[in-house]
Motif scaffolding. Sequence first.
Motif, PDB file in Angstrom:
ATOM      1  N   ASP A  89       0.811  -1.218   0.000  1.00 45.44           N
ATOM      2  CA  ASP A  89       0.000   0.000   0.000  1.00 45.44           C
ATOM      3  C   ASP A  89       0.846   1.270   0.000  1.00 45.44           C
ATOM      4  N   ASP A 140       1.848   3.366  -5.055  1.00 41.50           N
ATOM      5  CA  ASP A 140       0.549   3.761  -5.611  1.00 41.50           C
ATOM      6  C   ASP A 140      -0.021   2.735  -6.573  1.00 41.50           C
ATOM      7  N   ARG A 153      -1.778   0.164  -4.473  1.00 43.35           N
ATOM      8  CA  ARG A 153      -2.957   0.792  -3.883  1.00 43.35           C
ATOM      9  C   ARG A 153      -4.059   0.958  -4.924  1.00 43.35           C
TER      10      ARG A 153
END
Length: 340
Positions: free
Chosen positions: A94, A97, A100
């Motif tokens: 996480d 990016d 994520r």
Amino acid sequence: MSFAVLGPLEVRSCGEKVEIAGQRLRALLGLLLLDAGRPVPIDRLVAGVWGDRPPVAVANALQALVSRLRAALGERRGLVEVRADGYRLAVEPDRVDAHRFARLTAEGRAALAAGLPAEAAGALRAALALWRGPALADLAGNEVVAASLARLDTLRLTALEERIETDLLLGREAEAAAELPALIAAHPLRERLRGQLMRALYGSGRHVEALAAFEEARETFARELGADPSPALSELHLAMLRRERLGNETRPASPRPGFPRPGFPRPHPGFPRPHPGFRTAPFFRCGSRLRTGVHPGLRLRPVSSDSPRPGRSSRCRTRGPATCGRGSPASSAGSTTWPA
């Protein structure tokens, strides 16, 4: 410390940008970030950094490059770990990016499949907001990372389609209709985008333009691929020709008052309507036949178990001025007969 690859490579520590100088150093970090938390084989690192022209002492050259990367990370130099089969960047996914983005996209698609378009829209918009340009733009042309970058681009386009789907479900057809033409120009063979444009135009009341969008798609597919649109797109076109509801809404609208419920035919205009004092016209026995009559002065009593059977009596069990003979009000005022 956070890392960004959805655009030019960027590293931040406590909000401050960390300088990663040199193309080879950035290529090494980019390769480690794409597989954050997992070991990256030495052969892949060498091919990604030097291509098909590695130095003679490639092992020493790679170790020296790793030392430079650790120095650039400063206090977080311990994030670059040595493994038996390569090197590993010990960060939580996480913190990168790209990972994520994949997580938020999966959450959005799950919410959309569960029938929660508002929640799906929030997750998908947050995922797409992470993009700052082409992934690892400063590593364009690197054949080793090309497959990973193509996968990220495909995920981005899919997330964009899912977000447009939530717009259609939430009644934002006008916004979707304004956004889709540019996407179709960039991806002319993407059939889902074509279908979404047709639905957006149709939902905005622009029916003729929606039909024209299908014709444009059909001509493009025939010219570029020598193929026809898929059955799903053709069925969508047929539904528009029939002026049917497309189901963009999250729930079906209630039927208009005064219209029959689905599955019940509309009564024929010539069918007799019941007297205001009656809700229905019950059957009554007349000889060997069952009759139902609708007459302002006719009062009918439903057939019961003690009603006369055929052959025992030919009189109707009625109250009022009606009789069962030919030309009686019950037989002439719009009555209907069925065999008993």
